[in-house]
Design a protein around this motif. Sequence first.
Motif, PDB file in Angstrom:
ATOM      1  N   ARG A  68      22.455  33.569  22.631  1.00  0.00           N
ATOM      2  CA  ARG A  68      23.032  32.408  21.873  1.00  0.00           C
ATOM      3  C   ARG A  68      24.442  32.759  21.402  1.00  0.00           C
ATOM      4  NH1 ARG A  68      17.362  30.713  19.443  1.00  0.00           N
ATOM      5  NH2 ARG A  68      16.496  30.146  21.656  1.00  0.00           N
ATOM      6  N   THR A  69      24.935  33.837  21.447  1.00  0.00           N
ATOM      7  CA  THR A  69      26.477  34.087  21.096  1.00  0.00           C
ATOM      8  C   THR A  69      27.339  33.255  22.102  1.00  0.00           C
ATOM      9  OG1 THR A  69      25.625  36.159  19.828  1.00  0.00           O
ATOM     10  CG2 THR A  69      28.151  35.804  20.511  1.00  0.00           C
ATOM     11  N   ASN A  70      28.262  32.827  21.808  1.00  0.00           N
ATOM     12  CA  ASN A  70      29.173  31.881  22.599  1.00  0.00           C
ATOM     13  C   ASN A  70      29.817  32.918  23.591  1.00  0.00           C
ATOM     14  OD1 ASN A  70      31.635  31.030  23.574  1.00  0.00           O
ATOM     15  ND2 ASN A  70      31.854  29.532  21.767  1.00  0.00           N
ATOM     16  N   LYS A  71      29.504  32.789  25.040  1.00  0.00           N
ATOM     17  CA  LYS A  71      29.920  33.392  26.006  1.00  0.00           C
ATOM     18  C   LYS A  71      31.519  33.912  25.872  1.00  0.00           C
ATOM     19  CE  LYS A  71      30.335  33.274  30.980  1.00  0.00           C
ATOM     20  NZ  LYS A  71      31.689  33.853  31.212  1.00  0.00           N
ATOM     21  N   VAL A  72      32.385  32.856  25.401  1.00  0.00           N
ATOM     22  CA  VAL A  72      33.720  33.657  25.564  1.00  0.00           C
ATOM     23  C   VAL A  72      34.079  34.557  24.271  1.00  0.00           C
ATOM     24  CG1 VAL A  72      36.069  32.439  24.548  1.00  0.00           C
ATOM     25  CG2 VAL A  72      34.668  31.065  25.815  1.00  0.00           C
ATOM     26  N   THR A  73      33.153  34.331  23.293  1.00  0.00           N
ATOM     27  CA  THR A  73      32.975  35.676  22.206  1.00  0.00           C
ATOM     28  C   THR A  73      32.695  36.997  22.964  1.00  0.00           C
ATOM     29  OG1 THR A  73      32.804  34.303  20.475  1.00  0.00           O
ATOM     30  CG2 THR A  73      32.146  36.569  20.100  1.00  0.00           C
TER      31      THR A  73
END
Length: 183
Positions: A68-73
């Motif tokens: 659930r962490t933003n893929k971009v991050t």
Amino acid sequence: NFLSSTPPIKYLDSSVIISYQRGPSDPAYPAAKQIFEAEIGGKKAVGLISMLSLMEIIDVMRKRITERTNKVTLDGMDESTRNYFVKGETDKQIKILIASLTSMEKQKLIAFADFTAIDLKKVMDDVYSYSKNYFGQVRKFYQCSICRKPYESFSYKGLGWIDIMHSYLALGLCADELVTGDK
């Protein structure tokens, strides 16, 4: 009558605890909030947490935080940094959870299960016996579950050993209800 005035004991599976911990961003949060705040917090029930649930929480938290962490991050990090980030986020959430559960235990809203009265070998035998008679489904999928592009794969879905074990532990601990977010 003593028994009629005793609030019901609700054995809490890790999925419910995690959903409550993650807050409104978790799809199952409203149901978990009802259990923790209205029922347990309102002293209409006592939450029972087993060591199995606590151990499972760490594994599930790592997976959920990663997914659930933003893929971009995560894309912007090398593998070592990504691992350090997920570990750090997991550790933060676990510390918050421990503080919350410890506070609830001091208020006698929850109890941590005491396994001394349970024959764990019998529980394991019962789980094994039950699992021999149950098998889920192996299903074929024609697209990637993440990106939805064409991709053939197989997946097994079924009741796992840990889920069965939660049920038998809840019975052995005389819980009135097993509360889970699992299907």
